[in-house]
Enzyme design. Structure first.
Site, PDB file in Angstrom:
ATOM      1  N   ALA A  15     -12.089  80.940 -57.794  1.00 52.45           N
ATOM      2  CA  ALA A  15     -10.712  81.121 -57.310  1.00 52.45           C
ATOM      3  C   ALA A  15      -9.989  82.303 -57.940  1.00 52.45           C
ATOM      4  O   ALA A  15      -8.801  82.485 -57.706  1.00 52.45           O
ATOM      5  CB  ALA A  15      -9.919  79.833 -57.554  1.00 52.45           C
ATOM      6  N   GLY A  18      -9.978  87.195 -54.181  1.00 49.83           N
ATOM      7  CA  GLY A  18     -10.498  87.130 -52.817  1.00 49.83           C
ATOM      8  C   GLY A  18     -10.137  85.847 -52.079  1.00 49.83           C
ATOM      9  O   GLY A  18      -9.004  85.351 -52.154  1.00 49.83           O
ATOM     10  N   TYR A 154     -29.120  86.232 -49.311  1.00 44.19           N
ATOM     11  CA  TYR A 154     -27.755  85.788 -48.994  1.00 44.19           C
ATOM     12  C   TYR A 154     -27.762  85.004 -47.677  1.00 44.19           C
ATOM     13  O   TYR A 154     -27.166  83.922 -47.596  1.00 44.19           O
ATOM     14  CB  TYR A 154     -26.832  87.009 -48.895  1.00 44.19           C
ATOM     15  CG  TYR A 154     -25.386  86.676 -48.639  1.00 44.19           C
ATOM     16  CD1 TYR A 154     -24.562  86.228 -49.665  1.00 44.19           C
ATOM     17  CD2 TYR A 154     -24.834  86.796 -47.362  1.00 44.19           C
ATOM     18  CE1 TYR A 154     -23.225  85.920 -49.434  1.00 44.19           C
ATOM     19  CE2 TYR A 154     -23.513  86.489 -47.115  1.00 44.19           C
ATOM     20  CZ  TYR A 154     -22.705  86.053 -48.156  1.00 44.19           C
ATOM     21  OH  TYR A 154     -21.384  85.745 -47.915  1.00 44.19           O
TER      22      TYR A 154
HETATM   23  P1  NAD Z   1     -15.253  87.861 -54.236  1.00 42.96           P
HETATM   24  O1  NAD Z   1     -16.404  88.562 -54.849  1.00 42.96           O
HETATM   25  O2  NAD Z   1     -13.976  88.584 -54.059  1.00 42.96           O
HETATM   26  O3  NAD Z   1     -14.940  86.506 -55.021  1.00 42.96           O
HETATM   27  C1  NAD Z   1     -15.957  85.645 -55.408  1.00 42.96           C
HETATM   28  C2  NAD Z   1     -15.414  84.635 -56.387  1.00 42.96           C
HETATM   29  O4  NAD Z   1     -16.499  83.787 -56.762  1.00 42.96           O
HETATM   30  C3  NAD Z   1     -14.875  85.251 -57.670  1.00 42.96           C
HETATM   31  O5  NAD Z   1     -13.733  84.537 -58.079  1.00 42.96           O
HETATM   32  C4  NAD Z   1     -16.009  85.031 -58.679  1.00 42.96           C
HETATM   33  O6  NAD Z   1     -15.548  84.909 -60.022  1.00 42.96           O
HETATM   34  C5  NAD Z   1     -16.549  83.715 -58.183  1.00 42.96           C
HETATM   35  N1  NAD Z   1     -17.920  83.456 -58.600  1.00 42.96           N
HETATM   36  C6  NAD Z   1     -19.026  84.215 -58.390  1.00 42.96           C
HETATM   37  N2  NAD Z   1     -20.094  83.630 -58.962  1.00 42.96           N
HETATM   38  C7  NAD Z   1     -19.652  82.487 -59.532  1.00 42.96           C
HETATM   39  C8  NAD Z   1     -20.259  81.461 -60.258  1.00 42.96           C
HETATM   40  N3  NAD Z   1     -21.567  81.467 -60.547  1.00 42.96           N
HETATM   41  N4  NAD Z   1     -19.499  80.445 -60.702  1.00 42.96           N
HETATM   42  C9  NAD Z   1     -18.174  80.397 -60.445  1.00 42.96           C
HETATM   43  N5  NAD Z   1     -17.532  81.348 -59.751  1.00 42.96           N
HETATM   44  C10 NAD Z   1     -18.259  82.376 -59.300  1.00 42.96           C
HETATM   45  O7  NAD Z   1     -15.810  87.355 -52.847  1.00 42.96           O
HETATM   46  P2  NAD Z   1     -15.107  86.654 -51.586  1.00 42.96           P
HETATM   47  O8  NAD Z   1     -15.242  87.579 -50.451  1.00 42.96           O
HETATM   48  O9  NAD Z   1     -13.766  86.133 -51.936  1.00 42.96           O
HETATM   49  O10 NAD Z   1     -16.153  85.466 -51.363  1.00 42.96           O
HETATM   50  C11 NAD Z   1     -15.814  84.098 -51.433  1.00 42.96           C
HETATM   51  C12 NAD Z   1     -16.812  83.316 -50.588  1.00 42.96           C
HETATM   52  O11 NAD Z   1     -16.730  83.756 -49.229  1.00 42.96           O
HETATM   53  C13 NAD Z   1     -18.268  83.531 -51.009  1.00 42.96           C
HETATM   54  O12 NAD Z   1     -18.970  82.309 -50.927  1.00 42.96           O
HETATM   55  C14 NAD Z   1     -18.788  84.497 -49.964  1.00 42.96           C
HETATM   56  O13 NAD Z   1     -20.178  84.405 -49.786  1.00 42.96           O
HETATM   57  C15 NAD Z   1     -18.021  84.040 -48.749  1.00 42.96           C
HETATM   58  N6  NAD Z   1     -17.972  85.051 -47.682  1.00 42.96           N
HETATM   59  C16 NAD Z   1     -17.317  86.232 -47.880  1.00 42.96           C
HETATM   60  C17 NAD Z   1     -17.313  87.184 -46.851  1.00 42.96           C
HETATM   61  C18 NAD Z   1     -16.610  88.506 -46.982  1.00 42.96           C
HETATM   62  O14 NAD Z   1     -16.763  89.359 -46.079  1.00 42.96           O
HETATM   63  N7  NAD Z   1     -15.825  88.745 -48.033  1.00 42.96           N
HETATM   64  C19 NAD Z   1     -17.983  86.920 -45.649  1.00 42.96           C
HETATM   65  C20 NAD Z   1     -18.648  85.703 -45.505  1.00 42.96           C
HETATM   66  C21 NAD Z   1     -18.625  84.770 -46.531  1.00 42.96           C
END
Ligand code: NAD
Length: 244
Positions: A15, A18, A154
């Site tokens: 959290a 993003g 992924y």
């Molecule tokens: P981001 O990189 O901005 O944020 C990811 C968050 O996950 C960060 O707060 C990070 O600290 C945390 N995190 C990573 N590894 C961790 C772990 N081992 N333990 C605890 N926390 C952990 O990415 P985002 O875009 O906000 O992604 C959030 C979710 O949305 C992810 O599951 C991602 O796969 C999914 N998603 C994102 C997109 C996109 O285009 N941004 C598209 C599809 C799915």
């Protein structure tokens, strides 16, 4: 930790920024007490927790807890005596050819994106059963449905999240626990900062909505899901501007 049993409590992994951060803000605005976790940036997460407490009058705790580590999840959940909502959001990407990927990198992606859903859910479910009610939302990706070249691990992890969601929903429907996933397209977060402006423009041109999704849009859908009847379960909702 949260002690007022009548206040609904939600746990959001990843959290600090993003999509997870937007989900935390939206759930706080809806009156949920929160437990927020991240893997690296505790000062940032604590700052968010404090500001949400001040702004919305909720109780919010921030914890450094690696979602890919089952022992860390055991420790995190040991401090909880109830839970209404679990949002499995923590995730990482890996861009590169499968043949260039090490076993360790493969395991890191699968453990962070897929196994984490198991580590948290198996501990959240007994707490939800106490109330015969609960909501689990898993943040997935369109790559889990269609697959992406250079993102095989992924895609596999998110395909696993989708199957995990559908199967667990069937297992938990008799207990009034709803399990759904949101399959995101390209959302405007730091996860996509590895792409050049040209690559992002090319991606945007493929999206009928002609723009990237915003983290707040994912958060709004999370809230709508957890406010929907528990009869809505086992669904993978695609949020991608009409892309896939
Ligand atoms: P981001 O990189 O901005 O944020 C990811 C968050 O996950 C960060 O707060 C990070 O600290 C945390 N995190 C990573 N590894 C961790 C772990 N081992 N333990 C605890 N926390 C952990 O990415 P985002 O875009 O906000 O992604 C959030 C979710 O949305 C992810 O599951 C991602 O796969 C999914 N998603 C994102 C997109 C996109 O285009 N941004 C598209 C599809 C799915």
């Amino acid at each position: 930790m949260n002690t007022i049993k009548n206040t609904p409590l939600a746990l959001v992994t990843g959290a600090s920024r993003g999509i997870g951060r937007a989900i935390a803000e939206t759930l706080a605005g809806a009156g949920y007490d929160l437990v927020l976790t991240c893997s690296r940036t505790l000062p940032e997460l604590s700052g968010l927790a404090n500001s949400l407490e001040e702004k919305y009058g909720i109780h919010c705790t921030a914890q450094m807890a690696d979602a890919s580590d089952p022992v860390a999840m055991d420790r995190l959940f040991a401090s909880l005596d109830h839970l209404d909502v679990l949002v499995n959001n923590a995730g990482i990407s890996y861009i590169g050819l499968l043949t260039d990927m090490s076993v360790e990198e493969w395991q890191r992606v699968i453990n962070t994106n897929l196994s984490s859903c198991f580590y948290t859910s198996r501990l959240a479910i007994p707490l939800m059963l106490l109330k015969h009610s609960g909501r689990i939302v898993n943040i997935s990706s369109v790559w889990g449905n269609v697959g992406a070249s250079m993102e095989v691990a992924y895609s596999a992890s998110k395909g696993g999240v989708n199957s995990f969601t559908k199967a667990l929903a069937k297992e938990l429907a008799p207990s009034n626990i709803q399990v759904n996933a949101i399959s995101c397209g390209v959302i405007d977060t730091a996860m996509n900062h590895c792409f050049s402006p040209e690559e992002m423009n090319a991606l945007r041109e493929e999206i009928p909505a002609d723009r990237l999704g915003q983290p707040e849009e994912v958060a709004k859908l999370v809230l709508q899901l957890i406010q929907a009847p528990t009869y809505l379960t086992g669904q993978i909702l695609t949020l991608d501007g009409g892309w896939q």
